[in-house]
Design an enzyme around this catalytic site. Structure first.
Site: not given
Lengths: 302, 479
Positions: B325-327, B479
């Site tokens: 999800w963060h990247g 993000f």
């Protein structure tokens, strides 16, 4: 709501008072240091890293090197104006002026990326300078002024060893760069050429504008201005485009009779005298400064 | 528009005045104002991406109503699917497409086939992962009949785009935030004062802690091949503080700002670096995302109430998805996997809910055992952060191995500047003595003015003096 707004206002006023008090102290201290540092000097060496590395002030009578890497003429102009307020005895200014000083990359001082590194220069700027620096954008100017105040205060509180031993602690004062560096590797050359001659904007309007202002200011103040093209390595010279050479010569010609121009570009030095392809190291600086003294004996008697 | 920018310093008071003095008589007008200013706030970056938020909001608004009005399970499921596909589709195109395409090409490359990956030349819209997750929670909750869909389109659009938390959270659930748009907000002194305090604390964490640490982190990570072990350790600690200051600072400013407008947002961080184990850390770090994944992914998968094999699988899934999800980079996936590895032993031994209260509750100082526990947890977190910060897995591995293989002591103390000891000291002191407690702001309210006021003024002056001059973007915007 009334209570909230009132308390908020009181808190803002208290903080503003504290900040103002710190600003006053900071201004007083920086003025005092500046006065002490500059009062006995008759020759100022100014410009960017080429002057910083190229002239040894200890060889020139009454000289001080206040050149600073990446310094644009806009900052040099306001630096000179500020210093002149503390010292009426300045007789000569040696200012580095090379091909790259016309480059559009100096134009980047007006964009956000460059201004983050140039923010410390704001201390030199008066209201007119701030407005010029912010591209006549009043909103940006207010922002800059806030940053200037904040910068002055923070530097005051963060002085090295808690002493005001050097103005560099407060402002980008610069100074002769003593170095034995001798890096003549190809990537270093490529990097310099790319930076100097291949920026999106070919020539800098502001560099020419503020160089003219420096010329005018010196002329009006009876200060001898000497523009010096510092020596460059032959490989560097080969990479300079014709456009820059033409523009450079035109600029020099436009200063006819107002400045002295010393072309040190082709002054012969060995590889070991260069810090890199466009900067001298200490050995080169000593040789080149001695050369300047020889051809300007009147001005540079030691 | 950045919270730590000059523009925002003008924007906020103007909106505040319009909100409480011009539109205060009419709820719809207030919501409309919030919607308009939220779109202005977001459009300040890139107005073209407003169409994404508007489209996403419209799809979820319609999907919510359709799900509600249908008794047929298949129809309800169809509209839920449309909602999820729209939001995940945006994420997939803007955030993950190039990663999958490149990874596929790399995979074939390993097998000896050359594929030229198809890549899209698109900019990642700021905060897309936040608002898409927020709107998805609405559709899922309506589908699960936990929430009645709203017919008030202005309130719904304002809920999705609410500017304090639009671009970096907290990821609010519709069940908490949407009802607040549907009832009259009242300004109270306590709420306003608490909001301002939280904004000040957030600005300190962002502009002083995060931005200053960022300077060191960039230098250390850019030169990790030549720096001694002790400096590399400091680099990972600085990054741990940078990301905490950056993200929790943003959350504090968001929550504080929302309070000024009469809204209560969820707590997103509860002093995570005072955690005694990794399970506690994850109950205190990015709470709005952790609970989102818990409610919409982990529990539907069976959570921990399944056999050991499935519990391990579910843990890996939730942490890896959280990392992803963060990247779109393998480093984030590795970061998630490492955290899963940290967590699984606690889960299997039943220790994952051992430390649920606040550390050293009712005491001023922690016990030696608690200090060791917190130190170990922090060290584990820092190791994982190296993967989060590194450009690629190889770099992260080299960074960590260089800590051991390089000489330990530095030549000078440039990376241990007293300024950092001071500002980090201020952070830790206030975090420990004030913000460690769940009722921190009540405690502040109950403190005598003569103690509070000097602290505010000192904190403001410290922020002004030590802040990094140019407004730095928030890490979590990407993000």
């Amino acid at each position: 709501m009334k209570k909230f707004l009132l308390k908020l206002l009181i808190n803002i006023l208290i903080v503003a008072t504290v900040v103002l008090a710190l600003k006053v102290i900071s201004t007083y201290k920086s003025h005092r240091i500046l006065r002490n540092l500059i009062k006995d000097h008759k020759v100022l060496i100014m410009g960017d890293s080429h002057a910083q590395a190229g002239f040894n002030p200890s060889l020139i009578k009454g000289a001080i090197n206040i050149a600073h890497y990446d310094e644009s003429y806009l900052f040099s102009y306001y630096k000179l104006k500020k210093i002149s307020r503390y010292n009426n005895n300045i007789e000569t200014i040696i200012l580095s002026f090379s091909y790259h000083n016309l480059s559009g990359y100096f134009e980047e001082f007006n964009n956000e990326r460059f201004s983050s590194s140039a923010i410390s220069y704001l201390s030199y700027l008066d209201t007119e300078g701030l407005l010029a620096f912010s591209g006549n954008d009043y909103f940006k100017m207010i922002k800059m002024y806030f940053h200037k105040v904040r910068h002055d205060i923070s530097k005051l509180l963060l002085l090295k060893n808690g002493r005001h031993s050097s103005l560099e602690d407060i402002e980008p004062w610069g100074g002769f760069h003593i170095s034995n560096r001798n890096n003549l590797e190809t990537p270093v050359l490529n990097k310099a050429i790319l930076k100097h001659y291949h920026s999106p904007q070919q020539f800098s309007i502001n560099q020419i504008k503020y160089l003219n202002k420096i010329v005018k200011y010196c002329h009006e103040s009876n200060i001898d201005l000497i523009l010096v093209h510092t020596p460059k390595h032959y490989k560097y010279k080969e990479c300079v485009t014709e456009d820059f050479k033409i523009e450079y010569n035109n600029t020099i010609n436009s200063f006819f009779n107002k400045v002295t121009f010393i072309d040190g570009l082709n002054y012969e030095l060995t590889n070991s005298d260069f810090g890199d392809f466009d900067h001298l190291n200490s050995s080169g600086a000593n040789i080149f400064t001695s050369h300047l003294i020889k051809i300007n004996t009147k001005l540079f008697e030691n | 528009m950045l919270f730590n920018s000059f523009e925002y310093a003008l924007f906020l008071p103007i909106v505040f005045i319009l909100y409480w003095f011009v539109t205060n008589k009419n709820l719809k007008a207030q919501n409309l104002l919030l919607l308009v200013v939220s779109y202005v706030f977001y459009g300040w970056w890139d107005w073209r991406f407003l169409s994404l938020i508007a489209f996403s909001s419209l799809v979820d608004y319609i999907a919510g109503l359709k799900i509600e009005h249908s008794d047929k399970r298949s129809t309800r499921r169809l509209f839920l699917t449309i909602s999820l596909l729209t939001n995940l589709g945006f994420l997939g195109v803007f955030k993950y497409f190039n990663f999958f395409s490149q990874s596929l090409a790399d995979g074939f490359g390993q097998l000896g086939y050359t594929l030229h990956p198809l890549t899209l030349d698109v900019v990642l819209p700021v905060g897309i992962s936040f608002y898409t997750f927020q709107t998805m929670s609405y559709s899922i909750d309506v589908y699960r009949k936990k929430l009645e869909p709203t017919k008030d389109i202005i309130a719904f659009f304002a809920y999705v785009s609410f500017f304090p938390q639009l671009v970096a959270g907290p990821i609010e659930r519709a069940t908490n935030l949407l009802p607040q748009f549907q009832k009259k907000r009242v300004f109270t002194y306590e709420q306003g004062a608490t909001g301002m305090r939280q904004i000040l604390w957030g600005l300190f964490k962002k502009m002083v802690i995060a931005d200053n640490c960022a300077v060191m982190v960039d230098q250390i990570f850019d030169n990790y091949e030549s720096l001694p072990g002790s400096v590399l350790i400091m680099g990972s600690i600085y990054f741990a503080l940078q990301i905490y200051g950056d993200f929790s600072g943003y959350s504090d400013i968001a929550i504080g700002t929302a309070r000024l407008f009469g809204f209560n947002l969820m707590t997103n961080f509860r002093t995570p670096y005072f955690s005694r184990d990794m399970a506690e850390f994850w109950r205190r770090w990015h709470i709005s995302l952790s609970t989102w994944f818990r409610d919409y992914l982990y529990i539907p998968l069976g959570g921990s109430r399944v056999n050991t094999k499935h519990a391990i699988r579910n843990t890996f899934i939730i942490f890896i998805v959280s990392g992803f999800w963060h990247g779109a980079n393998w480093t984030f996936i590795a970061w998630g996997a490492i955290n899963a590895i940290y967590f699984i032993p606690l889960l299997l031994t039943g220790y994952n809910r051992k430390n649920v209260g606040t550390v050293a509750e009712n005491r001023h100082l922690p016990s030696p055992k608690e200090i060791i526990q917190m130190g170990l947890t922090f060290a584990l977190t820092c190791i994982a952060w190296v993967f989060f910060r590194a450009e690629n897995i190889t770099e992260a591995y080299s960074y960590l191995s260089n800590i051991i293989s390089h000489s330990f002591l530095p030549d000078n103390f440039y990376y241990f500047h007293p300024k950092f000891i001071f500002i980090i000291g201020v952070l830790l002191m206030l975090e420990w003595f004030v913000f460690r407690h769940d009722d921190a702001f009540e405690r502040i309210n109950n403190t005598t003015t003569w103690l509070r006021k000097p602290v505010y003024i000192a904190l403001t002056c410290i922020t002004i003096v030590f802040m990094v001059v140019e407004a730095q973007s928030f890490i979590y915007f990407q993000f």
